[in-house]
Enzyme design. Structure first.
Site, PDB file in Angstrom:
ATOM      1  N   GLY A  60     -76.106 134.890  10.609  1.00  0.00           N
ATOM      2  CA  GLY A  60     -77.366 134.302  11.026  1.00  0.00           C
ATOM      3  C   GLY A  60     -78.170 135.168  11.955  1.00  0.00           C
ATOM      4  O   GLY A  60     -79.322 134.861  12.256  1.00  0.00           O
ATOM      5  N   HIS A 110     -74.744 129.351   5.828  1.00  0.00           N
ATOM      6  CA  HIS A 110     -73.283 129.274   5.759  1.00  0.00           C
ATOM      7  C   HIS A 110     -72.634 129.057   7.126  1.00  0.00           C
ATOM      8  O   HIS A 110     -71.450 128.728   7.210  1.00  0.00           O
ATOM      9  CB  HIS A 110     -72.703 130.513   5.056  1.00  0.00           C
ATOM     10  CG  HIS A 110     -72.659 131.753   5.885  1.00  0.00           C
ATOM     11  ND1 HIS A 110     -73.586 132.761   5.785  1.00  0.00           N
ATOM     12  CD2 HIS A 110     -71.785 132.166   6.832  1.00  0.00           C
ATOM     13  CE1 HIS A 110     -73.279 133.742   6.613  1.00  0.00           C
ATOM     14  NE2 HIS A 110     -72.190 133.395   7.262  1.00  0.00           N
TER      15      HIS A 110
END
Length: 577
Positions: A527, A384
């Protein structure tokens, strides 16, 4: 539900909330007064009513300078168009022209349609405007300068028979591509502008007998309609649209790599008269044909069984089967981290360089997401992070950092060469929230920068792990430095309860946090790694993905379960080794 994205991930304790280049120092090169680089900043406006030349700075004298941005704005008379003819052209050659490039726009600013984006050591085809204005932008980075270019510009009278932009392969034509490697984009693709309506374009890739063709998508966004009947890209396993159709794609997705079975492949792009998107950009590669890959495909296209991977023997000709394996060095930081929590609101400051695999992924120099080094040239992160921008030219990866903003002596900065987002990532549910980033030059592994190990088993409920990241500290301790928080893995049966996160959590995810809240990861630094120490070695079990409320009771953070994607990670790295 919100992703832990873009807002710089805060490691929160208590308090509930919502939602220098590694190339080294270069000697400064100043602008001269000899006219080769204009005093007004390498920016010129040219009256193109008469033919003339455009030269890169110092052309014919020496190589062009580093760290340069030059623009030439050409203005012809009404009713005329401008043609560029390339006499000499030699720039640094990089994938997608991500370092030094000449970009030509069909207008007077960078919002106009991109007519050409070029680099390398070849003579490009002529470029022609559709109107009487044109902008050339020449940009160089901090290393590897070359001869440059010599361009002749001329003008022609525009007639009613001149097509606005004659794109090879469109307007009922088929462009034949015979190279061993190349790029294909939707007409006018620049990563920002929408493609035109009523397009029908065809590209036929022809490889020598005994070879197959691989397609690698870098960007993809078209109008999405069930069945992909309006705007779409169709791939045919042969030389015509009567060949077997491999795929017909549309919408917002990141198609997986596709392979032909024979030596030809037809790509068809169609747009209707209505809503459009940004289009697509892909790389094709010709490789030797091998037997069908039922298991693991090596980087050169050959195949081996999975049991041959990571056995300390080289079965793949390019050694890609041993690329991301336990090597006795990963997950062993030279500076041991502090393995405890504190009660300081906002998390605890990490001991500098004690998490040496931590990476800051940046858009145009601005920290955007976290990531973890799993190989000297590969970073593992969240899909994302790239929803809004997947253009490699704008991304860099910084390792060896403690401060988010300051340039440090230990820092290694790399350009991003490729972004690989899981082809089944879905932004609505955040399922398959995993991506790989390849940097253009390997990180130098040392006491400040090193790799973390991939897991060899599922994460276990009750295990404690650490999440690290830079980010908003909500007015508490230690802004703009790397922080850490220790969290327990929550049993799945608890996490999926209706008063917790319910059915948002799939089998490829896990939760971590405290039932009473108070300590958590938060928005930003998506992340980043969730690491667990096992037998004195750190393994990355999770990737920071999304959450509901930061540090709230019954609201743990959600992490992508790395173990579920081990084969995917190794296959993608091998295919791009």
């Amino acid at each position: 539900m919100y992703p832990f994205t873009i807002l710089c991930f805060s490691l929160v304790i208590f308090g509930i909330s919502s939602a220098a280049s590694y190339h080294g120092t270069r000697e400064k090169r100043f602008i001269d007064d000899d006219g080769l680089i204009p005093k007004h900043g390498c920016k010129q406006t040219i009256n193109a009513t008469e033919d003339g030349f455009i030269l890169s700075p110092y052309f014919g004298v020496s190589n062009y300078p580093p760290d340069l941005i030059c623009t030439w704005t050409l203005q012809a008379l009404d009713g005329e168009v401008i043609r560029l003819q390339f006499n000499t052209f030699r720039l640094e050659n990089t994938r997608r022209c991500s370092r030094d490039y000449l970009r030509v726009f069909d207008g007077v600013d960078a919002f106009a349609t991109v007519l050409s984006n070029i680099c390398g050591d070849y003579i490009p085809s002529d470029v022609m405007s559709t109107g009487n204005q044109m902008l050339l932008m020449f940009r160089t980075d901090s290393a590897n300068e070359y001869e440059g270019f010599n361009i002749t510009y001329t003008t022609e009278v525009k007639t009613v028979t001149v097509e606005e932009i004659k794109v090879a392969g469109c307007n009922g034509e088929v462009e034949i591509l015979n190279g061993s490697r190349g790029f294909i984009s939707s007409p006018g693709y620049d990563g920002h502008s929408r493609y035109k309506p009523d397009l029908e374009c065809n590209w036929l890739i022809k490889a020598p007998p005994g070879n197959i063709i691989r397609l690698m998508f870098e960007d993809f966004l078209t109008e999405r309609i069930d069945g992909c009947l309006y705007d779409y890209v169709a791939i045919y396993d042969g030389n015509s649209n009567s060949s077997t159709k491999i795929a017909q794609m549309c919408g917002f997705l990141f198609p997986d790599d596709l392979y032909s079975t024979g030596s030809s492949l037809l790509i068809k792009f169609n747009s209707d008269a209505d809503v459009g998107g940004l289009g697509f950009n892909l790389t094709y590669q010709v490789m030797p044909k091998s037997e069908a890959c039922n298991m693991f495909r090596c980087g050169d296209g050959s195949c081996i069984f999975y049991e041959f991977m990571c056995n300390n023997r080289t079965e793949c000709p390019d050694n890609s089967d041993e690329a991301v394996c336990e090597d006795g060095h990963c997950g062993r930081p030279a500076i041991p981290p502090i393995e405890s929590n504190t009660k300081i609101v906002g998390g605890r400051m990490a001991l500098a360089h004690s998490w040496p695999w931590m990476v800051s992924l940046r858009i145009n120099g601005s920290h955007t997401c976290g990531g973890a080094i799993i190989h000297e040239q590969w970073v593992l992160t969240a899909a994302h992070c790239f929803e809004g921008n997947r253009h490699t030219i704008e991304w860099t990866a910084a390792a060896g950092k403690n401060s988010k903003l300051k340039t440090e002596a230990t820092e290694q900065l790399r350009h991003v060469e490729r972004i690989i987002v899981h082809s089944s990532y879905y932004y609505v549910t955040t399922v398959n929230d995993i991506a790989l980033v390849k940097v253009d030059t390997p990180f130098i592994l040392n006491s400040d920068v090193s790799t973390v190990c991939l897991p060899d088993r599922e994460p276990q409920a009750g295990q404690y792990g650490f999440v690290t990241g830079w980010g908003e500290v909500l007015g508490t301790c230690c802004p703009d430095v790397l922080k850490q928080v220790m969290l327990p893995i929550v049993p799945r049966s608890v996490c999926i309860q209706p008063d917790h996160l319910g059915n948002q959590v799939t089998d490829e995810m896990f939760c971590a946090g405290y039932e009473q809240g108070g300590q958590d990861a938060c928005q930003g630094d998506s992340g980043g790694p969730f690491v667990v120490k096992e037998a004195n070695v750190w393994h990355i079990h999770g990737i920071t993905s999304f959450g509901s409320l930061c540090a709230a009771p019954k609201s743990p953070g959600v992490y992508t379960k790395v173990f579920s994607y081990i084969s995917w990670i190794r296959e993608k790295i091998a295919a791009n080794f």
